[in-house]
Design a protein around this motif. Sequence first.
Motif, PDB file in Angstrom:
ATOM      1  N   ALA A  45       0.824  -1.210   0.000  1.00  0.00           N
ATOM      2  CA  ALA A  45       0.000   0.000   0.000  1.00  0.00           C
ATOM      3  C   ALA A  45       0.857   1.258   0.000  1.00  0.00           C
ATOM      4  CB  ALA A  45      -0.928   0.001   1.208  1.00  0.00           C
ATOM      5  N   GLN A  46       2.106   1.172   0.426  1.00  0.00           N
ATOM      6  CA  GLN A  46       2.983   2.334   0.455  1.00  0.00           C
ATOM      7  C   GLN A  46       3.609   2.622  -0.898  1.00  0.00           C
ATOM      8  OE1 GLN A  46       5.875   1.928   3.552  1.00  0.00           O
ATOM      9  NE2 GLN A  46       4.344   1.388   5.064  1.00  0.00           N
ATOM     10  N   VAL A  47       3.612   1.667  -1.777  1.00  0.00           N
ATOM     11  CA  VAL A  47       4.238   1.833  -3.085  1.00  0.00           C
ATOM     12  C   VAL A  47       3.194   2.368  -4.064  1.00  0.00           C
ATOM     13  CG1 VAL A  47       5.410   0.671  -4.969  1.00  0.00           C
ATOM     14  CG2 VAL A  47       5.855  -0.026  -2.625  1.00  0.00           C
ATOM     15  N   ILE A  48       3.355   3.620  -4.480  1.00  0.00           N
ATOM     16  CA  ILE A  48       2.413   4.204  -5.423  1.00  0.00           C
ATOM     17  C   ILE A  48       2.823   3.869  -6.850  1.00  0.00           C
ATOM     18  CG2 ILE A  48       1.527   6.382  -6.336  1.00  0.00           C
ATOM     19  CD1 ILE A  48       1.749   7.524  -3.536  1.00  0.00           C
ATOM     20  N   ASN A  49       4.079   4.127  -7.171  1.00  0.00           N
ATOM     21  CA  ASN A  49       4.573   3.899  -8.523  1.00  0.00           C
ATOM     22  C   ASN A  49       5.936   3.232  -8.419  1.00  0.00           C
ATOM     23  OD1 ASN A  49       5.210   3.920 -11.189  1.00  0.00           O
ATOM     24  ND2 ASN A  49       5.262   6.148 -11.403  1.00  0.00           N
ATOM     25  N   PRO A  50       6.010   1.920  -8.592  1.00  0.00           N
ATOM     26  CA  PRO A  50       7.289   1.237  -8.457  1.00  0.00           C
ATOM     27  C   PRO A  50       8.312   1.649  -9.508  1.00  0.00           C
ATOM     28  CG  PRO A  50       5.482  -0.344  -8.537  1.00  0.00           C
ATOM     29  CD  PRO A  50       4.914   1.005  -8.803  1.00  0.00           C
ATOM     30  N   ALA A  51       7.863   2.162 -10.648  1.00  0.00           N
ATOM     31  CA  ALA A  51       8.781   2.548 -11.717  1.00  0.00           C
ATOM     32  C   ALA A  51       9.096   4.046 -11.689  1.00  0.00           C
ATOM     33  CB  ALA A  51       8.180   2.169 -13.066  1.00  0.00           C
ATOM     34  N   ALA A  52       8.901   4.707 -10.558  1.00  0.00           N
ATOM     35  CA  ALA A  52       9.103   6.154 -10.483  1.00  0.00           C
ATOM     36  C   ALA A  52      10.560   6.540 -10.693  1.00  0.00           C
ATOM     37  CB  ALA A  52       8.608   6.680  -9.141  1.00  0.00           C
ATOM     38  N   SER A  53      11.482   5.686 -10.318  1.00  0.00           N
ATOM     39  CA  SER A  53      12.894   6.043 -10.483  1.00  0.00           C
ATOM     40  C   SER A  53      13.318   6.055 -11.948  1.00  0.00           C
ATOM     41  CB  SER A  53      13.766   5.066  -9.707  1.00  0.00           C
ATOM     42  OG  SER A  53      13.600   3.757 -10.217  1.00  0.00           O
ATOM     43  N   ALA A  54      12.571   5.406 -12.808  1.00  0.00           N
ATOM     44  CA  ALA A  54      12.899   5.383 -14.229  1.00  0.00           C
ATOM     45  C   ALA A  54      12.378   6.616 -14.964  1.00  0.00           C
ATOM     46  CB  ALA A  54      12.324   4.125 -14.873  1.00  0.00           C
ATOM     47  N   ASN A  55      11.573   7.451 -14.303  1.00  0.00           N
ATOM     48  CA  ASN A  55      11.012   8.641 -14.924  1.00  0.00           C
ATOM     49  C   ASN A  55      12.080   9.727 -14.993  1.00  0.00           C
ATOM     50  OD1 ASN A  55       9.432  10.689 -15.886  1.00  0.00           O
ATOM     51  ND2 ASN A  55       8.115  10.828 -14.077  1.00  0.00           N
ATOM     52  N   ALA A  56      12.425  10.168 -16.217  1.00  0.00           N
ATOM     53  CA  ALA A  56      13.462  11.178 -16.402  1.00  0.00           C
ATOM     54  C   ALA A  56      12.898  12.597 -16.395  1.00  0.00           C
ATOM     55  CB  ALA A  56      14.198  10.928 -17.710  1.00  0.00           C
ATOM     56  N   ASN A  57      11.573  12.744 -16.359  1.00  0.00           N
ATOM     57  CA  ASN A  57      10.963  14.076 -16.365  1.00  0.00           C
ATOM     58  C   ASN A  57      11.116  14.711 -14.983  1.00  0.00           C
ATOM     59  OD1 ASN A  57      10.115  13.746 -18.985  1.00  0.00           O
ATOM     60  ND2 ASN A  57       8.151  12.856 -18.374  1.00  0.00           N
ATOM     61  N   PRO A  58      11.397  16.019 -14.947  1.00  0.00           N
ATOM     62  CA  PRO A  58      11.492  16.679 -13.646  1.00  0.00           C
ATOM     63  C   PRO A  58      10.111  16.814 -13.003  1.00  0.00           C
ATOM     64  CG  PRO A  58      11.698  18.273 -15.396  1.00  0.00           C
ATOM     65  CD  PRO A  58      11.660  16.924 -16.053  1.00  0.00           C
ATOM     66  N   ALA A  59      10.107  17.116 -11.754  1.00  0.00           N
ATOM     67  CA  ALA A  59       8.841  17.301 -11.053  1.00  0.00           C
ATOM     68  C   ALA A  59       8.115  18.511 -11.617  1.00  0.00           C
ATOM     69  CB  ALA A  59       9.090  17.474  -9.567  1.00  0.00           C
TER      70      ALA A  59
END
Length: 96
Positions: A45-59
């Motif tokens: 339940a704590q993991v929203i997006n497991p692939a978030a580290s692969a996202n190269a777009n800035p916040a």
Amino acid sequence: MTIRRNLPVLPVSLALVLGATLQGCSSTPRFNDHFGAAMRANLSAQVINPAASANANPAIGVDGAAAHAAQERYQRSFKDKDASADRSLVNGNGAQ
């Protein structure tokens, strides 16, 4: 007139307490089947997006200068001592 007891009180009460205590040592197969399920559910339940580290777009919506200033303030908070932390919240005379 003397009252005579047939059973000694101490051994009987000791046997009853021991018997009640040993009830906690029974096997629990229905609990063992689900051991760790709550922990795994909470972790997933704590993991929203497991692939978030692969996202190269800035916040989106965070200015670079504001983010840098926030990071600097965060790092300084560990070095600088907060003056308000020395004051006691409870005072002997009722004043704050």
